[in-house]
Design a protein around this motif. Sequence first.
Motif, PDB file in Angstrom:
ATOM      1  N   VAL A  28      54.660 -20.836 -25.711  1.00 46.55           N
ATOM      2  CA  VAL A  28      55.784 -21.080 -26.616  1.00 46.55           C
ATOM      3  C   VAL A  28      55.329 -20.650 -28.008  1.00 46.55           C
ATOM      4  CG1 VAL A  28      57.382 -22.750 -27.604  1.00 46.55           C
ATOM      5  CG2 VAL A  28      56.601 -23.037 -25.234  1.00 46.55           C
ATOM      6  N   GLU A  29      56.008 -19.644 -28.554  1.00 44.21           N
ATOM      7  CA  GLU A  29      55.686 -19.188 -29.910  1.00 44.21           C
ATOM      8  C   GLU A  29      56.709 -19.769 -30.876  1.00 44.21           C
ATOM      9  OE1 GLU A  29      56.456 -15.247 -32.260  1.00 44.21           O
ATOM     10  OE2 GLU A  29      54.803 -14.895 -30.858  1.00 44.21           O
ATOM     11  N   MET A  30      56.227 -20.419 -31.918  1.00 46.68           N
ATOM     12  CA  MET A  30      57.122 -21.104 -32.846  1.00 46.68           C
ATOM     13  C   MET A  30      57.010 -20.491 -34.242  1.00 46.68           C
ATOM     14  SD  MET A  30      57.058 -25.029 -31.443  1.00 46.68           S
ATOM     15  CE  MET A  30      55.398 -25.499 -31.847  1.00 46.68           C
ATOM     16  N   ASN A  31      58.174 -20.163 -34.783  1.00 40.95           N
ATOM     17  CA  ASN A  31      58.277 -19.640 -36.149  1.00 40.95           C
ATOM     18  C   ASN A  31      57.399 -18.417 -36.383  1.00 40.95           C
ATOM     19  OD1 ASN A  31      60.170 -21.580 -36.863  1.00 40.95           O
ATOM     20  ND2 ASN A  31      58.627 -23.017 -37.595  1.00 40.95           N
ATOM     21  N   ALA A  32      57.325 -17.549 -35.372  1.00 43.56           N
ATOM     22  CA  ALA A  32      56.615 -16.264 -35.468  1.00 43.56           C
ATOM     23  C   ALA A  32      55.139 -16.425 -35.815  1.00 43.56           C
ATOM     24  CB  ALA A  32      57.302 -15.347 -36.477  1.00 43.56           C
ATOM     25  N   LYS A  33      54.570 -17.590 -35.502  1.00 40.15           N
ATOM     26  CA  LYS A  33      53.142 -17.792 -35.727  1.00 40.15           C
ATOM     27  C   LYS A  33      52.383 -17.284 -34.509  1.00 40.15           C
ATOM     28  CE  LYS A  33      53.898 -20.015 -39.590  1.00 40.15           C
ATOM     29  NZ  LYS A  33      53.639 -19.376 -40.898  1.00 40.15           N
TER      30      LYS A  33
END
Length: 478
Positions: free
Chosen positions: A433-438
């Motif tokens: 799960v990638e969150m906020n392009a981090k």
Amino acid sequence: MTQHRNFYIGGAWVAPRDGRDCPVHDPSTEEVVTTISLGGQADTDAAVAAAQAAFLDWSQRPVADRLALFGRIAAAYEARSDDMARAISTEMGAPIDWARGPQVGAGAAHIRDAAAALEACVFEAPLGGTPGTLIRREPVGVCALITPWNWPMNQITLKVLPALAAGCTMVLKPSEVAPLSALVFAEIMDEAGTPPGVFNMLNGDGAGVGTQLSAHPGIDMVSFTGSSRAGRAISRAAAETLKRVALELGGKGANIIFDDAPDRAIQMGARRCFNNTGQSCNAPTRMLVSRARYDSAVEIAVQAAETTSVGPASEPGRHIGPLVSAAQWDKVQGLIETGIAEGARLVAGGPGRPEGLNRGWFARPTVFADVTNDMTIAREEIFGPVLSIIAYDDEDDAIRIANDTPYGLTNYVQTEDPARLRRVGRALRSGMVEMNAKGFGPGFPFGGMKQSGHGREGGAFGLEEFLEVKAISGWPAG
């Protein structure tokens, strides 16, 4: 026209024993650029025999020897980086700047990460609290490594380097659609002084060499990256000999845009979908947007599609290139037509080639609005620059839609609410799960759930896939 018919077996380039010709096309021009050989059973047997013969010595080599080889591989890879970029660009259509950057760069990063994992791995240690019991991590054996065409060096290095680190020997079968980069990689392994038989490279197709390796009694493990359909076939072929199988398969990633996310998250999400011409298993191909924000999100995505340039792979710049083959072009065109027929609203792109590109397997960056999650374009992995935008009612509905898929590779979340990030990150059924392009950290575990496969690649997690655990009792003290 250069010919590349030989295989790398037992530390030497050898002519096929049972080969047949296969043309390799430049997808930007549709021209044949070279011819390779597809191996047969005799070639598969020879490659497996070479790996078997080398296993005992390599599996017993000290970590220092393996690390020294890693250093030589890294140096040779860097020296050949431009050759590698040109091979990738020619064979699968990655624009040359993209090939020199993310495509080649992924391989270099995985070489470093695998070396770090090897250096940190504890291969032998006593079992805590049990005197005289030793736990050893030993190589699983001879491995068949079957890799795809879309990220050639990413996948080859994610398999070859941890297998080497574990002490395994191997036979690499790259995609016959894009074999040029694997040929360069085999030259790198030879230049680095890899002991004969430890690394072998054999071209072939899935029905031939792929099936032969999967069923071969001399193979102890198959690591495969590709379609879920092919993953099922490999699992069936491997079942007869009960060999270990690691699968990194397809994806249908959801990108959940919450109302507090900035507009640039929508634009970035669309561009991420189109990157690599949409030919990435972890692409965010389903964009989930609340009904309150839906119309503006569609407008932003349309603008992103319309400002995404398409052009030949040989040209520098930030454009996307062609699809890899005529078969892939036909598949993507058929699914775009299916989306229209099933009632999705085509708001950008569509069937056919972009204007001014009448030759080459180029596709138009395409956006569908008013998609429902039961439509074919929301269920099947298209593997092209096609984005589906789906409306949701609330957070629970967004999670339900995201998880309502046979796949479970990567999902994406865009919100500035920390509590929501925690809730949604835990609730999504995917390996990543990638969150906020981090971005993920070095050595993170790449892999999925459900029909996206099983097993993990990268860093210590990827190394573990190639190790068996042995318990020994009565181990002498000291």
